[in-house]
Write a protein that holds these residues in place. Structure first.
Motif, short mmCIF file in Angstrom:
data_model
loop_
_atom_site.label_atom_id
_atom_site.label_comp_id
_atom_site.label_asym_id
_atom_site.label_seq_id
_atom_site.Cartn_x
_atom_site.Cartn_y
_atom_site.Cartn_z
N ARG A 1 0.68 -1.12 0.10
CA ARG A 1 -0.03 -0.05 -0.11
C ARG A 1 1.00 1.28 -0.16
O ARG A 1 0.51 2.21 -0.59
N PHE A 2 2.04 1.34 0.74
CA PHE A 2 2.61 2.37 1.07
C PHE A 2 4.09 2.37 0.56
O PHE A 2 4.84 3.26 0.66
N GLY A 3 4.45 1.36 0.27
CA GLY A 3 6.04 0.97 -0.05
C GLY A 3 6.87 0.81 0.98
O GLY A 3 6.40 0.90 2.46
N CYS A 4 8.11 0.21 0.67
CA CYS A 4 9.15 -0.01 1.67
C CYS A 4 9.54 0.76 2.60
O CYS A 4 9.92 0.64 3.86
N ARG A 5 9.71 2.28 2.06
CA ARG A 5 10.27 3.36 2.95
C ARG A 5 9.36 3.65 4.05
O ARG A 5 9.78 3.81 5.37
N PHE A 6 7.99 3.68 3.78
CA PHE A 6 7.10 4.02 4.84
C PHE A 6 7.14 3.00 5.82
O PHE A 6 7.21 3.30 7.06
N ALA A 7 7.16 1.62 5.66
CA ALA A 7 7.00 0.37 6.56
C ALA A 7 8.20 0.48 7.37
O ALA A 7 8.15 0.19 8.47
N VAL A 8 9.45 0.58 6.89
CA VAL A 8 10.70 0.77 7.54
C VAL A 8 10.60 1.94 8.59
O VAL A 8 11.03 1.77 9.74
N MET A 9 10.27 3.07 8.03
CA MET A 9 10.19 4.11 9.18
C MET A 9 9.07 4.05 10.30
O MET A 9 9.50 4.45 11.19
N LEU A 10 7.99 3.69 9.85
CA LEU A 10 7.08 3.31 10.92
C LEU A 10 7.39 2.38 11.78
O LEU A 10 7.37 2.41 13.21
N GLY A 11 8.23 1.23 11.49
CA GLY A 11 8.87 0.20 12.07
C GLY A 11 9.79 0.81 13.13
O GLY A 11 9.95 0.47 14.41
N GLY A 12 10.74 1.79 12.60
CA GLY A 12 11.83 2.22 13.67
C GLY A 12 11.18 3.34 14.70
O GLY A 12 11.51 3.30 15.88
N LEU A 13 10.04 3.97 14.27
CA LEU A 13 9.24 4.88 15.30
C LEU A 13 8.55 3.75 16.40
O LEU A 13 8.74 4.15 17.54
N LEU A 14 8.05 2.62 15.92
CA LEU A 14 7.31 1.69 16.98
C LEU A 14 8.39 1.01 17.92
O LEU A 14 8.06 0.74 19.09
N SER A 15 9.34 0.83 17.30
CA SER A 15 10.72 0.02 18.25
C SER A 15 11.14 1.02 19.10
O SER A 15 11.33 0.52 20.27
N SER A 16 11.24 2.26 18.79
CA SER A 16 11.76 3.34 19.74
C SER A 16 10.64 3.46 20.88
O SER A 16 11.05 3.29 22.00
N VAL A 17 9.23 3.74 20.43
CA VAL A 17 8.50 3.86 21.48
C VAL A 17 8.24 2.69 22.55
O VAL A 17 8.15 2.86 23.85
N GLY A 18 8.48 1.58 21.89
CA GLY A 18 8.41 0.40 22.66
C GLY A 18 9.48 0.37 23.88
O GLY A 18 9.34 -0.07 24.84
N LEU B 1 17.35 2.71 18.32
CA LEU B 1 16.37 2.19 17.40
C LEU B 1 15.81 3.08 16.35
O LEU B 1 15.14 2.76 15.44
N LEU B 2 15.68 4.34 16.73
CA LEU B 2 15.21 5.50 15.76
C LEU B 2 15.94 5.56 14.47
O LEU B 2 15.33 5.89 13.68
N ASN B 3 17.31 5.11 14.80
CA ASN B 3 18.24 5.18 13.14
C ASN B 3 17.51 4.12 12.15
O ASN B 3 18.01 4.28 11.00
N CYS B 4 16.47 3.30 12.56
CA CYS B 4 15.78 2.61 11.44
C CYS B 4 15.24 3.37 10.58
O CYS B 4 14.97 3.13 9.38
N CYS B 5 14.48 4.76 11.18
CA CYS B 5 14.05 5.73 10.28
C CYS B 5 14.97 6.40 9.16
O CYS B 5 14.68 6.54 8.16
N VAL B 6 16.24 6.57 9.48
CA VAL B 6 17.27 6.87 8.68
C VAL B 6 17.61 6.04 7.69
O VAL B 6 17.65 6.20 6.46
N CYS B 7 17.59 4.75 7.97
CA CYS B 7 17.70 3.52 6.86
C CYS B 7 16.50 3.60 5.98
O CYS B 7 16.80 3.33 4.86
N GLY B 8 15.46 3.65 6.59
CA GLY B 8 14.27 3.70 5.63
C GLY B 8 14.09 4.81 4.79
O GLY B 8 13.68 4.72 3.70
N ALA B 9 14.81 5.88 5.01
CA ALA B 9 14.70 7.11 4.22
C ALA B 9 15.64 6.92 3.05
O ALA B 9 15.52 7.68 1.90
#
Length: 490
Positions: free
Chosen positions: A83-100, A186-194
């Motif tokens: 639906r949204f592409g790999c970039r969105f999924a990776v960055m959303l995952g990084g945000l959730l990991s950090s919040v957790g 773990l927020l660095n996952c968002c950088v990888c997604g970008a």
């Protein structure tokens, strides 16, 4: 017009070079941050037991939930990617990991840790990791095997650095502040997604390109659903809804591939069974060493040794398995690695001296390198690439079940017997039996297919009924591919 021309120019860019290598670098870091992260949980095992007055079984639910959700969230990740592409999924995952992990630092009970670090962080890691694996399959064709092996070295980096960092931070500031710092890392996952540019699929037969983030065939499905909704017959509406539901299951869980593709069926069952024992040493090796009198810092070093050796062995395994000699034979290399992994566990039963445990870590790491480098490559060999995301979803959700129940059941056995040796007995049983099942089953399937070819029995679609490696070399322009991928930059 100019936008379409830009998309066409991006589509003309060859794969396996250019920006693909930047994506590979991002995938390396991503796997270190996601798959490598659970390796440090054993460092906190004893402290969490004392903090919450929990048993081995209760404490092991925490890493089990994290790893199970990390693997089992595949279908949801597939939906996000389509639906949204790999970039969105990776960055959303990084945000959730950090919040957790940030919320985990404020937990007052072990059950709250199940929700925060287990479910939320595990789901975020799943989104980041699986989207990163999927995008590699489209950016690399000729060097796909090497790319997967190189990306898996990120797991080795994670295995090396996470335990050492965890032990240092644990000694300096306690587990709560350590979890808080992990949330920032773990927020660095968002950088990888970008770094991962959006990827789209468009069938060659389609006259119009789908909109960004829209998967192939979505317009046709929506038109079919809208036609069914306008029908005055309720029975027809119910039939249309059931058809749409079945199509969704096929798209995101690949039940049709599991029923028709014997190679995928055998491989999925074998890996699912293997996971019952594969995760046990990662969870219990550090507590086992500490119980046997090994210093905590040296016990944490054991996991780092496994990761350090993986850094050098995994690329070599990828290069070796990518040789044409092993074309169609990678499943046997994978089974051999699983068998060696299972046999190595008996070393821990012999002695718990630090030198013996180091020897175990070396042998276990070599075997684990083969498993890590080939796990997804064999899956890409067994199924078509345009269905890989769906096949990965079902594959991971099934293995997540055994990843979830394996460590807690073994922990319960340890609580009853007060003997950590059962950890390695159980691990060996599941790994050895899975290796024999996959190796012998694929051997029998290969013989069966040879007999069919000898008798010249025609098959409508041989690749759906036998183990046949998908082509990893670029196809000539005259040959039609099941899907065309073009990359757009933002």
């Amino acid at each position: 017009m100019s936008q379409g021309g830009a998309a066409a120019r991006e589509a003309a860019k060859p794969q396996d070079q250019g920006w693909a290598w930047m994506v590979l670098l991002a995938a390396v870091l991503l796997q270190g941050l996601t798959l490598g992260f659970p390796s440090c949980i054993g460092v906190f095992f004893t402290d969490l037991q004392h903090e919450f007055q929990a048993s081995n079984s209760e404490t092991s639910w925490f890493p089990s939930i994290m790893v199970a959700v990390l693997h089992g969230g595949g279908p949801l990740c597939s939906i996000l990617v389509k639906r949204f592409g790999c970039r969105f999924a990776v960055m959303l995952g990084g945000l959730l990991s950090s919040v957790g992990m940030v919320t985990s630092s404020f937990c007052k009970s072990i059950s709250q840790l199940y929700l925060t670090a287990g479910l939320i962080t595990g789901l975020g890691s799943c989104f980041s990791f699986q989207a990163g694996v999927t995008v590699l399959g489209y950016y690399f064709v000729r060097w796909r095997t090497l790319a997967n092996a190189m990306a898996s070295t990120g797991v080795s980096l994670g295995f090396t650095l996470w335990p050492l960092l965890s032990q240092y931070l644990l000694d300096e500031m306690g587990w709560r502040n350590t979890f808080l710092i992990f949330g920032g890392i773990l927020l660095n996952c968002c950088v990888c997604g970008a770094i991962m540019r959006p990827v789209q699929l468009a069938t060659e037969s389609s006259q119009q390109s789908p909109k960004p983030g829209e998967e192939p065939g979505r317009r046709a499905e929506e038109a079919q659903l809208s036609n069914g909704a306008s029908s005055p017959h309720p029975r027809f509406q119910q039939q249309t809804q059931r058809t749409a539901c079945f199509q969704m299951l096929q798209k995101y869980l690949a039940f049709d591939i599991f029923c028709q593709n014997k190679g995928y069926q055998i491989y999925t069952i074998g890996v699912t069974w293997m996971m019952m024992g594969f995760a046990l040493p990662h969870v219990y090796l550090v507590p086992y060493a500490i119980q046997k009198g090994v210093e905590e810092r040296r016990a944490a070093l054991l996991i780092s040794v496994i990761g350090l050796i993986n850094i050098f062995i995994r690329p070599l395994t990828g290069l070796l398995s990518g040789h044409r000699v092993f074309t169609g034979k990678r499943i046997y290399l994978f089974s051999l690695a699983v068998l060696l992994c299972g046999l190595s566990n008996f070393i821990c039963v012999i002695s718990a001296e630090f030198s013996v445990l180091i020897t175990y870590c070396v042998i276990f790491s070599i075997a684990m390198s083969g498993i890590g480098a080939l796990l997804f490559q064999v899956l890409m060999d067994v199924v078509e690439m345009d269905r890989f995301s769906s096949a990965l979803g079902l594959f991971t959700i099934l293995e997540s079940i055994t990843l979830l129940i394996g460590p807690p059941l073994t922990g319960l056995l340890v609580d009853i017997t007060s003997d950590f040796h059962y950890v390695f007995y159980n691990s060996s049983f599941f790994l050895i039996s899975a290796a024999l099942f996959m190796g012998l089953s694929f051997c029998a399937l290969e013989k069966k297919n040879k007999l069919k070819e000898a008798s010249k029995a025609p098959l409508d679609n041989p690749s759906r009924y036998q183990y046949s490696e998908m082509p990893t070399e670029p196809q000539p322009e005259s040959q039609s591919s099941p899907a065309v991928m073009y990359i757009t930059s933002i």
